[in-house]
Design a protein around this motif. Structure first.
Motif, mmCIF file in Angstrom:
data_model
loop_
_atom_site.group_PDB
_atom_site.id
_atom_site.type_symbol
_atom_site.label_atom_id
_atom_site.label_comp_id
_atom_site.label_asym_id
_atom_site.label_seq_id
_atom_site.Cartn_x
_atom_site.Cartn_y
_atom_site.Cartn_z
ATOM 1 N N CYS A 85 0.835 -1.201 0.000
ATOM 2 C CA CYS A 85 0.000 0.000 0.000
ATOM 3 C C CYS A 85 0.872 1.253 0.000
ATOM 4 N N THR A 86 0.494 2.220 -0.831
ATOM 5 C CA THR A 86 1.265 3.450 -0.971
ATOM 6 C C THR A 86 1.033 4.427 0.189
ATOM 7 N N HIS A 87 0.197 4.047 1.156
ATOM 8 C CA HIS A 87 -0.021 4.889 2.327
ATOM 9 C C HIS A 87 1.031 4.623 3.398
ATOM 10 N N ARG A 88 1.003 3.429 3.980
ATOM 11 C CA ARG A 88 1.921 3.121 5.089
ATOM 12 C C ARG A 88 2.646 1.792 4.911
ATOM 13 N N GLY A 89 2.583 1.216 3.696
ATOM 14 C CA GLY A 89 3.410 0.051 3.422
ATOM 15 C C GLY A 89 2.839 -1.292 3.815
ATOM 16 N N SER A 90 1.550 -1.365 4.077
ATOM 17 C CA SER A 90 0.955 -2.659 4.427
ATOM 18 C C SER A 90 0.791 -3.534 3.183
ATOM 19 N N ILE A 91 0.846 -4.842 3.375
ATOM 20 C CA ILE A 91 0.527 -5.772 2.295
ATOM 21 C C ILE A 91 -0.968 -5.678 2.010
ATOM 22 N N ILE A 92 -1.339 -5.625 0.735
ATOM 23 C CA ILE A 92 -2.743 -5.411 0.363
ATOM 24 C C ILE A 92 -3.476 -6.734 0.169
ATOM 25 N N SER A 131 -1.787 11.885 -5.983
ATOM 26 C CA SER A 131 -0.857 12.102 -7.084
ATOM 27 C C SER A 131 -0.476 10.735 -7.653
ATOM 28 N N GLU A 132 0.373 10.724 -8.682
ATOM 29 C CA GLU A 132 0.794 9.458 -9.271
ATOM 30 C C GLU A 132 1.507 8.572 -8.260
ATOM 31 N N LYS A 133 2.121 9.169 -7.260
ATOM 32 C CA LYS A 133 2.823 8.390 -6.245
ATOM 33 C C LYS A 133 1.873 7.550 -5.401
ATOM 34 N N ASP A 134 0.574 7.873 -5.466
ATOM 35 C CA ASP A 134 -0.403 7.108 -4.697
ATOM 36 C C ASP A 134 -0.925 5.901 -5.468
ATOM 37 N N ASP A 135 -0.583 5.789 -6.749
ATOM 38 C CA ASP A 135 -0.892 4.576 -7.513
ATOM 39 C C ASP A 135 0.088 3.475 -7.143
#
Length: 375
Positions: A85-92, A131-135
Motif C-alpha cells: 500500500c502506498t499509504h503506510r506500506g501494508s501488504i494489500i 498524485s501518481e505516487k499514490d498509484d
C-alpha cells in the motif's frame, strides 16, 4: 568488495574467485546488481485467466523478497503490481481469489485492478493528494506460453532474452502445455546459487556424475551454443532413445535431439523434452542456501518415463550431492580459482562473464528500494 575479471578467451580465463560463492558481501550485492535487473518467473498464466482474478506472490523470497500481485481486470488485461500500500506500506492482497478492486485492510485505501488509486478515507485536507505516487507501481509483465515473467528493472528487453528459446522450440505447441502439479517439486540445497548454475551449465560432469543419463546421451555429440543472454546445451540422444521429430527447416533437423537444455541469465532453465517442459527456477535463499523449483508443463504424458527426460529426480539428487561437496571445497583457504575446458565448459564460462559484468555495473537508483532501469 573486490571486482573480478573473466577473460573472454576461455583458453586463458580463470573461473570465479572462490569468495564469490561464500562471501555474504557478494550475495548482498547480487540482489540489486543481478536479480533486481533480470527477468524472473512470476507464475502460471492459467492462475489469472479469469477477469477479476488476483494472485499475490513474493518475488525471489529470501533474496529480493518483493511483495507483488498479479491481477486480471474486467477486460482480462493481466498486470504485475506492487502489493504494498502506498499509504503506510501494508501488504494489500493476502490470498489468491477474485476481487472488484484492491482494498488495504489497514486504513481502507482502495485501488483499481490496474493499480490506479481510487479512494482514501479522511484525507480531504491533504495537500497535493492524490498524485501518481499514490498509484501502485506497475512492473513489466511478459508471457511465454503458459509462463509469466516480470522483473523490478530488467536490463534487457524480454524479446531479446527469450528470443533464442522461442525460435528454437517454435515447432512445439507451447501454449498447450499444462502444469502438472503432481510432478512439480522444490529442492533445498546447501550451496550457493551460482554453484548450482555452474554445474548445470557444464557438460564435463555428465559421464562422471550421471551414469544413468550418460547411457542415454551421445556424449560425443553433446554441445553448447552461446547467445547474448543465455546458452543452449543440445542433448543428443543415442540411437535407441526417443528424440524430437523436428521439422526439416529446423536448425537441428539432422540431429537426434533428446533434450534442449536452455539457460537464461541469471537463474532460469528451460529443459524441453519430447514430453514437454521442466522449468527450473534457481532461487537464492542465502549465500550458502538455494531453493530450486522444478515446474512441470506436460505436452505428451505418454513419453514422461522414456528417454533423457525420465528420472529427473535421480539426476537432481546426483547434482545436489556434488554441488554441496563443491560448496564445502570452495570455502577452503587453499583454493581460489580454476581453469576451463574449452570443449566442455563453454556455458559455465559464459555465465561467469555475464555475472562479472553485472557485478561491475552500478545500480542507478535514488534509494536502495527504488531501482530504475538503465537507459
Amino acid at each position: 568488495m573486490r571486482d573480478f575479471e573473466i577473460d573472454k578467451d576461455i583458453r586463458r580465463a580463470s573461473t570465479l574467485p572462490a569468495r564469490v560463492y561464500s562471501d555474504p558481501e557478494y550475495f548482498e550485492a547480487q540482489k540489486d546488481r543481478v536479480f533486481a535487473r533480470s527477468w524472473q518467473y512470476v507464475g502460471d498464466a492459467a492462475a489469472v485467466k479469469a477477469p477479476g482474478r488476483v494472485a499475490p506472490l513474493t518475488l525471489l523470497e529470501g533474496c529480493l523478497s518483493e511483495p507483488l500481485v498479479i491481477t486480471s481486470d474486467d477486460e482480462g488485461t493481466v498486470r504485475c503490481l506492487s502489493n504494498v500500500c502506498t499509504h503506510r506500506g501494508s501488504i494489500i492482497v493476502e490470498g489468491e481469489g477474485h476481487a472488484r478492486n484492491l482494498r488495504c485492510r489497514y486504513h481502507g485505501r482502495r485501488f483499481n485492478l490496474d493499480g490506479k488509486f481510487v479512494s482514501m478515507p479522511e484525507f480531504d485536507t491533504t495537500v497535493g493528494f492524490p498524485s501518481e505516487k499514490d498509484d501502485l507501481p506497475q512492473l513489466p509483465l511478459e508471457r511465454f506460453g503458459p509462463l509469466l515473467f516480470s522483473g523490478l528493472a530488467p536490463e534487457m528487453p524480454f524479446g531479446d532474452w527469450i528470443g533464442p528459446v522461442r525460435e528454437r522450440v517454435a515447432f512445439m505447441p507451447i501454449d498447450q502445455f499444462a502444469r502438472d502439479a503432481a510432478t512439480t517439486q522444490d529442492y533445498l540445497i546447501s550451496a550457493n546459487w551460482a554453484l548450482y548454475c555452474d554445474n548445470y551449465l557444464e557438460e564435463f560432469h555428465i559421464p562422471y556424475v550421471h551414469a544413468g543419463l550418460a547411457e542415454k546421451l551421445d556424449y560425443s555429440g553433446y554441445r553448447t551454443e552461446r547467445f547474448r543472454w543465455g546458452n543452449l546445451q543440445l542433448g543428443i540422444a543415442k540411437a535407441i532413445e526417443p528424440a524430437f521429430e523436428l521439422p526439416k527447416s529446423h536448425p537441428n533437423a539432422n540431429d537426434r535431439v533428446g533434450a534442449f537444455y536452455f539457460w537464461l541469465f541469471p537463474n532460469i532453465m528451460f529443459n524441453f523434452y519430447p514430453w514437454g517442459l521442466s522449468l527450473n527456477v534457481v532461487a537464492p535463499l542465502s549465500v550458502g542456501r538455494t531453493k530450486v523449483s522444478f515446474l512441470s508443463y506436460v505436452w505428451n504424458p505418454g513419453l514422461r518415463e522414456s528417454g533423457v527426460g525420465a528420472g529427473l529426480h535421480r539426476v537432481e539428487m546426483e547434482d545436489e550431492e556434488v554441488v554441496e561437496s563443491v560448496q564445502r571445497g570452495v570455502r577452503s583457504r587453499l583454493y581460489d580459482r580454476g581453469r576451463y575446458s574449452e570443449r566442455r565448459e563453454v556455458g559455465t564460462h559464459h555465465f561467469h562473464e555475464l555475472l562479472a559484468d553485472f557485478m561491475r555495473r552500478p545500480v542507478g537508483n535514488n534509494g536502495a528500494s527504488h531501482l530504475t532501469p538503465r537507459e
